[in-house]
Design a protein around this motif. Structure first.
Motif, PDB file in Angstrom:
ATOM      1  N   PHE A 278       0.827  -1.207   0.000  1.00  0.00           N
ATOM      2  CA  PHE A 278       0.000   0.000   0.000  1.00  0.00           C
ATOM      3  C   PHE A 278       0.855   1.249   0.000  1.00  0.00           C
ATOM      4  N   LEU A 279       1.890   1.275   0.838  1.00  0.00           N
ATOM      5  CA  LEU A 279       2.713   2.475   0.974  1.00  0.00           C
ATOM      6  C   LEU A 279       3.573   2.707  -0.266  1.00  0.00           C
ATOM      7  N   SER A 280       4.152   1.650  -0.818  1.00  0.00           N
ATOM      8  CA  SER A 280       5.041   1.806  -1.971  1.00  0.00           C
ATOM      9  C   SER A 280       4.290   2.205  -3.232  1.00  0.00           C
ATOM     10  N   SER A 281       2.995   1.967  -3.281  1.00  0.00           N
ATOM     11  CA  SER A 281       2.225   2.303  -4.479  1.00  0.00           C
ATOM     12  C   SER A 281       2.109   3.812  -4.682  1.00  0.00           C
ATOM     13  N   PHE A 282       2.302   4.598  -3.627  1.00  0.00           N
ATOM     14  CA  PHE A 282       2.243   6.050  -3.765  1.00  0.00           C
ATOM     15  C   PHE A 282       3.525   6.626  -4.365  1.00  0.00           C
ATOM     16  N   ILE A 283       4.527   5.779  -4.585  1.00  0.00           N
ATOM     17  CA  ILE A 283       5.761   6.203  -5.256  1.00  0.00           C
ATOM     18  C   ILE A 283       5.770   5.555  -6.634  1.00  0.00           C
ATOM     19  N   PRO A 284       5.355   6.239  -7.670  1.00  0.00           N
ATOM     20  CA  PRO A 284       5.271   5.607  -8.997  1.00  0.00           C
ATOM     21  C   PRO A 284       6.618   5.067  -9.448  1.00  0.00           C
ATOM     22  N   TYR A 285       6.549   3.937 -10.153  1.00  0.00           N
ATOM     23  CA  TYR A 285       7.708   3.320 -10.800  1.00  0.00           C
ATOM     24  C   TYR A 285       8.702   2.749  -9.790  1.00  0.00           C
ATOM     25  N   LEU A 286       9.277   3.577  -8.945  1.00  0.00           N
ATOM     26  CA  LEU A 286      10.274   3.088  -8.000  1.00  0.00           C
ATOM     27  C   LEU A 286       9.651   2.189  -6.937  1.00  0.00           C
ATOM     28  N   GLY A 287       8.437   2.527  -6.485  1.00  0.00           N
ATOM     29  CA  GLY A 287       7.781   1.735  -5.453  1.00  0.00           C
ATOM     30  C   GLY A 287       7.487   0.320  -5.912  1.00  0.00           C
ATOM     31  N   ILE A 288       6.896   0.176  -7.097  1.00  0.00           N
ATOM     32  CA  ILE A 288       6.567  -1.153  -7.603  1.00  0.00           C
ATOM     33  C   ILE A 288       7.825  -1.957  -7.889  1.00  0.00           C
ATOM     34  N   THR A 289       8.894  -1.289  -8.342  1.00  0.00           N
ATOM     35  CA  THR A 289      10.147  -1.991  -8.632  1.00  0.00           C
ATOM     36  C   THR A 289      10.763  -2.560  -7.355  1.00  0.00           C
ATOM     37  N   MET A 290      10.880  -1.732  -6.327  1.00  0.00           N
ATOM     38  CA  MET A 290      11.479  -2.198  -5.071  1.00  0.00           C
ATOM     39  C   MET A 290      10.609  -3.260  -4.408  1.00  0.00           C
ATOM     40  N   MET A 291       9.287  -3.080  -4.475  1.00  0.00           N
ATOM     41  CA  MET A 291       8.387  -4.042  -3.840  1.00  0.00           C
ATOM     42  C   MET A 291       8.457  -5.390  -4.546  1.00  0.00           C
ATOM     43  N   THR A 292       8.465  -5.412  -5.858  1.00  0.00           N
ATOM     44  CA  THR A 292       8.546  -6.673  -6.599  1.00  0.00           C
ATOM     45  C   THR A 292       9.861  -7.392  -6.323  1.00  0.00           C
ATOM     46  N   PHE A 293      10.949  -6.633  -6.283  1.00  0.00           N
ATOM     47  CA  PHE A 293      12.257  -7.236  -5.992  1.00  0.00           C
ATOM     48  C   PHE A 293      12.275  -7.827  -4.586  1.00  0.00           C
ATOM     49  N   ALA A 294      11.726  -7.109  -3.599  1.00  0.00           N
ATOM     50  CA  ALA A 294      11.707  -7.611  -2.226  1.00  0.00           C
ATOM     51  C   ALA A 294      10.860  -8.874  -2.105  1.00  0.00           C
ATOM     52  N   VAL A 295       9.704  -8.904  -2.764  1.00  0.00           N
ATOM     53  CA  VAL A 295       8.853 -10.101  -2.717  1.00  0.00           C
ATOM     54  C   VAL A 295       9.540 -11.274  -3.399  1.00  0.00           C
ATOM     55  N   ALA A 296      10.264 -11.004  -4.491  1.00  0.00           N
ATOM     56  CA  ALA A 296      10.981 -12.077  -5.186  1.00  0.00           C
ATOM     57  C   ALA A 296      12.063 -12.676  -4.293  1.00  0.00           C
ATOM     58  N   VAL A 297      12.830 -11.834  -3.616  1.00  0.00           N
ATOM     59  CA  VAL A 297      13.884 -12.335  -2.723  1.00  0.00           C
ATOM     60  C   VAL A 297      13.273 -13.128  -1.570  1.00  0.00           C
ATOM     61  N   ALA A 298      12.195 -12.588  -0.974  1.00  0.00           N
ATOM     62  CA  ALA A 298      11.553 -13.298   0.136  1.00  0.00           C
ATOM     63  C   ALA A 298      10.965 -14.631  -0.325  1.00  0.00           C
ATOM     64  N   GLY A 299      10.413 -14.688  -1.538  1.00  0.00           N
ATOM     65  CA  GLY A 299       9.864 -15.939  -2.048  1.00  0.00           C
ATOM     66  C   GLY A 299      10.938 -16.977  -2.317  1.00  0.00           C
ATOM     67  N   ILE A 300      12.083 -16.554  -2.847  1.00  0.00           N
ATOM     68  CA  ILE A 300      13.182 -17.496  -3.094  1.00  0.00           C
ATOM     69  C   ILE A 300      13.714 -18.065  -1.790  1.00  0.00           C
ATOM     70  N   ILE A 301      13.746 -17.239  -0.762  1.00  0.00           N
ATOM     71  CA  ILE A 301      14.239 -17.714   0.539  1.00  0.00           C
ATOM     72  C   ILE A 301      13.236 -18.663   1.190  1.00  0.00           C
ATOM     73  N   ALA A 302      11.934 -18.380   1.018  1.00  0.00           N
ATOM     74  CA  ALA A 302      10.912 -19.185   1.692  1.00  0.00           C
ATOM     75  C   ALA A 302      10.680 -20.536   1.032  1.00  0.00           C
ATOM     76  N   HIS A 303      11.027 -20.697  -0.255  1.00  0.00           N
ATOM     77  CA  HIS A 303      10.746 -21.940  -0.981  1.00  0.00           C
ATOM     78  C   HIS A 303      12.049 -22.528  -1.516  1.00  0.00           C
ATOM     79  N   ASP A 304      11.983 -23.829  -1.782  1.00  0.00           N
ATOM     80  CA  ASP A 304      13.160 -24.520  -2.292  1.00  0.00           C
ATOM     81  C   ASP A 304      13.399 -24.234  -3.770  1.00  0.00           C
ATOM     82  N   GLY A 305      12.355 -24.232  -4.553  1.00  0.00           N
ATOM     83  CA  GLY A 305      12.503 -23.992  -5.987  1.00  0.00           C
ATOM     84  C   GLY A 305      12.413 -22.518  -6.324  1.00  0.00           C
ATOM     85  N   ILE A 306      13.222 -22.093  -7.293  1.00  0.00           N
ATOM     86  CA  ILE A 306      13.224 -20.682  -7.659  1.00  0.00           C
ATOM     87  C   ILE A 306      11.946 -20.286  -8.386  1.00  0.00           C
TER      88      ILE A 306
END
Length: 388
Positions: A278-306
């Protein structure tokens, strides 16, 4: 009798606007009228004069930017308070129409904002404390999970021994984490001061909102300029209020969807991920980029398969893309459309000037500038031809 007649004629001439002039005055007037007009000499400026003028403007511009940067401790909360006060302008107007006094009106809105901020901080305190306590294990899991992929990139020269000693070791990372926490603790007092300045400025701005409008309008002498000032002020308040009211509802829905994605995607603290979305969406372009990257890193750590680990990031990016390109334009229309390149430059500039708060203020300030330009250039817009 002759004297009386003379006095009477002179009085009549004075009454009729005539003045007695001597012969030499009339002669001078006639000779002056016969003289050719004086030639008008236009002083042309060469390239050096133009360069000096622009240099002076540039110097004052640089000094102004330096003042904005150096006074960030005061200007950030005041600017944020003015923007939030303009966003709440529509709500303040409705409360005034209901008969609520100005001071009570300002107090209600300011206390509501403070209560929302307090509830958000209180709800996020637990997940953030848990995340801080699990930071060492989290860093260790990141290294173990990312090592197989980093070893494949030969030119990086990264091996498991890289993280055992040297600047990239786990001990060094934990030490740097401690330094970061020390920096955060050191900056806590200025943050509290800025928060106090923000709420006080918001209270006074909302309380004196009507009188401030009148002062700004009455500074102009001509009627057309006053009408333009009224249009600009009303346009800015309506644009900010409508935009952020609509954007908040859409981004709250996005935060709820992200919470569901994080829950079923196996990510820790789903509510925290929803709030960050919700908070990152108020920052166009940069917010979605950082949020997607953070979710990708957290997902790779939480699961065995990439591939499985990237599913939450792909789902969030898809939902955000649909909301930004389909739902948001359908609700907002084209009246508040801003050039994406201008918004990107504004985000980079204000992030450089004021950090994360500047990135969030970039879009509101761009909306204010765009609304002022539109309202001032309203007479130059092409008018539709009415049928005869």
């Amino acid at each position: 009798m002759d004297i009386a007649d003379g006095i009477k004629k002179q009085a009549d001439r004075i009454r009729l606007g005539e003045r007695h002039t001597s012969a030499w005055v009339r002669t001078l007037r006639e000779e002056a009228e016969e003289l050719p007009p004086a030639p008008v000499r236009r002083v042309e400026k060469d390239g050096l004069d133009v360069s000096m003028a622009w240099a002076i403007i540039g110097i004052f511009g640089i000094l102004g930017l330096a003042a904005v940067y150096l006074m960030s401790l005061i200007l950030i909360p005041i600017t944020l308070a003015v923007v939030v006060g303009m966003i709440l302008g529509m709500a303040a107007e409705r409360l005034s129409k209901m008969g609520v006094p100005r001071l009570a009106n300002a107090s209600i809105l300011s206390i509501s904002v403070a209560l929302i901020v307090f509830l958000l901080i209180n709800s996020l305190a637990g997940p953030l404390a848990t995340l801080a306590n699990e930071a060492p294990d989290f860093i260790d899991r990141i290294i173990q999970r990312m090592m197989p992929y980093l070893e494949r990139i030969e030119w990086l020269h990264i091996t498991p021994a890289t993280f055992q000693s040297g600047p990239m070791s786990i001990d060094a990372l934990l030490e740097n984490t401690g330094n970061v926490l020390h920096v955060v603790t050191t900056n806590l007092t200025p943050a509290l001061v800025q928060g106090l300045i923000f709420f006080v400025a918001l209270l006074f701005f909302l309380a004196s909102r009507v009188s401030l409008r009148k002062t700004i309008i009455m500074t102009f002498r001509e009627r057309a300029q006053r009408l333009a000032a009224i249009r600009v002020i009303n346009g800015v308040e309506q644009a900010l209020g409508f935009y952020f009211a609509t954007a908040s509802l859409i981004y709250v829905a996005l935060g709820v969807v992200m919470t569901i994605i994080a829950y079923f995607g196996g990510l820790p603290s789903p509510v925290l991920w929803g709030f960050f979305a919700f908070l990152s969406s108020f920052i166009p372009y940069l917010g979605i980029t950082m949020m997607t990257f953070a979710v990708a890193v957290a997902g790779i750590i939480a699961h065995d398969g990439i591939v499985i680990g990237l599913i939450p990031a792909a789902a969030f990016f898809t939902v955000h893309l649909v909301m930004e390109n389909l739902i948001f334009p359908a609700v907002m229309g084209r009246r508040l459309e801003i050039n994406p390149f201008i918004v990107f430059l504004a985000i980079i500039f204000w992030t450089w000037m004021w950090g994360a708060v500047g990135a969030m203020l970039a879009l509101p300030l761009s909306l204010i500038v765009m609304t002022i330009i539109d309202e001032l250039l309203i007479e130059e817009r092409p008018q539709p031809q009415l049928p005869k």
